[in-house]
Design a protein around this motif. Sequence first.
Motif, short mmCIF file in Angstrom:
data_model
loop_
_atom_site.label_atom_id
_atom_site.label_comp_id
_atom_site.label_asym_id
_atom_site.label_seq_id
_atom_site.Cartn_x
_atom_site.Cartn_y
_atom_site.Cartn_z
N ARG A 132 48.05 67.84 -11.74
CA ARG A 132 48.94 68.05 -10.42
C ARG A 132 49.95 69.56 -10.97
O ARG A 132 50.45 69.33 -11.84
N CYS A 133 49.72 70.33 -9.73
CA CYS A 133 50.44 71.72 -10.15
C CYS A 133 52.20 71.23 -9.94
O CYS A 133 52.65 70.31 -9.33
N PRO A 134 52.63 71.92 -10.91
CA PRO A 134 54.13 71.80 -11.28
C PRO A 134 55.07 72.16 -10.13
O PRO A 134 56.21 71.67 -9.72
N TRP A 135 54.43 72.98 -9.07
CA TRP A 135 55.01 73.47 -8.02
C TRP A 135 55.07 72.71 -6.79
O TRP A 135 55.66 71.75 -6.39
N HIS A 136 53.80 72.98 -6.14
CA HIS A 136 53.76 72.38 -4.70
C HIS A 136 52.81 71.10 -4.83
O HIS A 136 52.55 70.57 -3.87
N GLY A 137 52.52 70.63 -6.07
CA GLY A 137 51.85 69.49 -6.13
C GLY A 137 50.42 69.26 -5.89
O GLY A 137 49.87 68.20 -5.76
N ARG A 138 49.77 70.23 -5.84
CA ARG A 138 48.20 70.20 -5.14
C ARG A 138 47.56 69.47 -6.51
O ARG A 138 47.81 69.57 -7.60
N GLU A 139 46.75 68.68 -5.98
CA GLU A 139 45.99 67.57 -6.83
C GLU A 139 44.44 68.35 -7.12
O GLU A 139 43.58 68.57 -6.45
N GLN A 189 46.63 79.11 -14.42
CA GLN A 189 47.18 79.57 -13.20
C GLN A 189 46.76 78.98 -12.11
O GLN A 189 45.44 78.93 -11.72
N CYS A 190 47.53 78.13 -11.30
CA CYS A 190 47.06 77.44 -9.95
C CYS A 190 46.56 78.46 -9.20
O CYS A 190 47.19 79.71 -8.83
N ILE A 191 45.86 78.20 -8.35
CA ILE A 191 45.00 79.31 -7.34
C ILE A 191 46.07 79.36 -6.34
O ILE A 191 45.76 80.15 -5.30
N HIS A 192 46.94 78.47 -5.70
CA HIS A 192 47.75 78.76 -4.91
C HIS A 192 48.73 80.13 -5.09
O HIS A 192 48.64 81.03 -4.58
N GLN A 193 49.87 79.64 -5.75
CA GLN A 193 50.81 80.72 -6.10
C GLN A 193 51.14 80.98 -7.60
O GLN A 193 52.06 81.71 -7.98
N GLY A 194 49.87 80.52 -8.37
CA GLY A 194 50.03 81.09 -9.91
C GLY A 194 50.66 80.27 -10.76
O GLY A 194 51.27 80.82 -11.72
N ALA A 195 51.34 79.09 -10.29
CA ALA A 195 52.43 78.21 -11.27
C ALA A 195 51.57 77.99 -12.63
O ALA A 195 50.32 77.77 -12.56
N PRO A 196 52.04 77.69 -13.67
CA PRO A 196 51.69 77.25 -14.76
C PRO A 196 51.32 75.78 -14.91
O PRO A 196 52.09 74.98 -14.91
S1 FES Z 1 51.23 77.11 -7.05
FE1 FES Z 1 50.14 75.33 -7.54
S2 FES Z 1 50.45 74.00 -5.59
FE2 FES Z 1 51.22 76.03 -5.31
#
Ligand code: FES
Lengths: 124, 362
Positions: free
Chosen positions: A84-91, A48-55
């Motif tokens: 890289r996150c599937p949503w906002h692309g954080r690396e 789970q991405c630490i930003h908004q929880g994307a897989p």
């Molecule tokens: S949820 Fe992963 S970059 Fe936003």
Amino acid sequence: MEVGGTVKQAVCKKNDLRPGGMMKATLGRMPIVVCRTLDGGFYAFSNQCIHQGAPMSEGVVCGASAPTDQPGEYRYVKEGEILRCPWHGREYDIKNEGRMLSDPNRRLPGFKVAIEGDDVVVSK
Amino acid sequence: MARRLIDTDIHERVLYEDLITYLENPWKRYITDCHWLQEKHMPYTQPAVAGVDRADARVPDGRPAGTDLAFMQQQLLDANQHSFGVLTGALDPSPSSMHGWYEMATALASAYNDWQIENWLEKDERLYGSVHIAAQDPQGAVREIERVGPHPKMVQILLPIDDNLWGDPYYHPIYEAAEHHDLMIGMHHNEPPTHFGRWPRYFIEWHTLIPTSHMIQVSNMVYNGVFEKYPQLKLMMIEGGFTYVPHLMRKMDQQYTDLRHEVPWVKRMPSRIVREHVRFTTQPMEEMSKHDFLQFVDQMGSEDIICFSTDYPHWDYDSPARALPALGEPLRQKIFFDNAKAFYPKLPEVHGGGGNRETSSV
Ligand code: FES
């Protein structure tokens, strides 16, 4: 297997993952993502991405443009080492404790990985 | 009680091949024979992992994100228990953005509306729609509003934000028709409304300054007296966020205080006009604490003017569960539901929880 508050578990086989690949798995009930870098190393992180929880496992393992002092210069480095996150692309830097390239103070929580025979064993 | 949710920005997407059955000749033939596509010029490669879409939103059969209702239901509407969602199109095609050939634009708008009604609005009771028009030809646009605006699930008229200033009296027949049919106006930026109408060197520059294009339209609508002339009309500014609003309100009030003589048809303080007529969707949310968030609300002087949106299926999607800080009730419920419900008079009452079964049917 749970030993004194730690969870240790074979989450996949070595051959399930090619170098440069990733797959989702579970550690206990926790969703994790297992990554294999091009040099053959295995790494495991929260899925789970630490930003908004994307897989994270729906994102991509890739490289990244290296920081540079020269505006306009692109140098692609760390091939197979950036998740890289599937949503906002954080690396997230796989080999640097899952630290975010844009803000190394933040990181994707990671887990210990050991190879036991053919098994990829993850523990926390 | 289940939490209620109105999502004010969902991008359904048409494939040109799916529009063909909704078009007459010669328009149809321009697509099948001449491979007509609306000109699109974005010079950047990949803002995120999968271009402008969430990487996990591609339809499992390979079609682009946003093209399939069943997958959208599974990934968005059911997963988050949407009460309602407002469709805003993918701005491709975007009839009101076409430079010339208004006849083709008008035909495309009608085809798009028919496709939207048949494949989305009449297939899921949670989904509500936007009337697409070719606004460059206001009389043709009014005919289209008269044709599909009365549909019970059409709640607003969509105007793209690009190089047209929509407050100009030339476009006022559109607002008259909107008011007549209880339709609101939704504005969403298109390409590239910032940077003097050109693309800047980097995507990050463009994406950072999208709110400037929203500010231009809000001030244009206010100073051209649209809300004085059409007192029932309201405007939803979609996908510009809201953190620019305190600045814009304060700046407009100061300017009006000094320069009222130039726009004597504006009779209220601009910030009051904004509070009474304009709403702003939340996405893309900057990360912020509850304290930060409440400061913005405080500076806008109202808890009633921001409305939650996801922007599904785009890359900068905001999660209903994670994008906003924990705000507590009743503010949370206002942002996630009440404000949008009050904005769109055609949305039905919801009884009970958040899911679609409790909503009244079409
Ligand atoms: S949820 Fe992963 S970059 Fe936003």
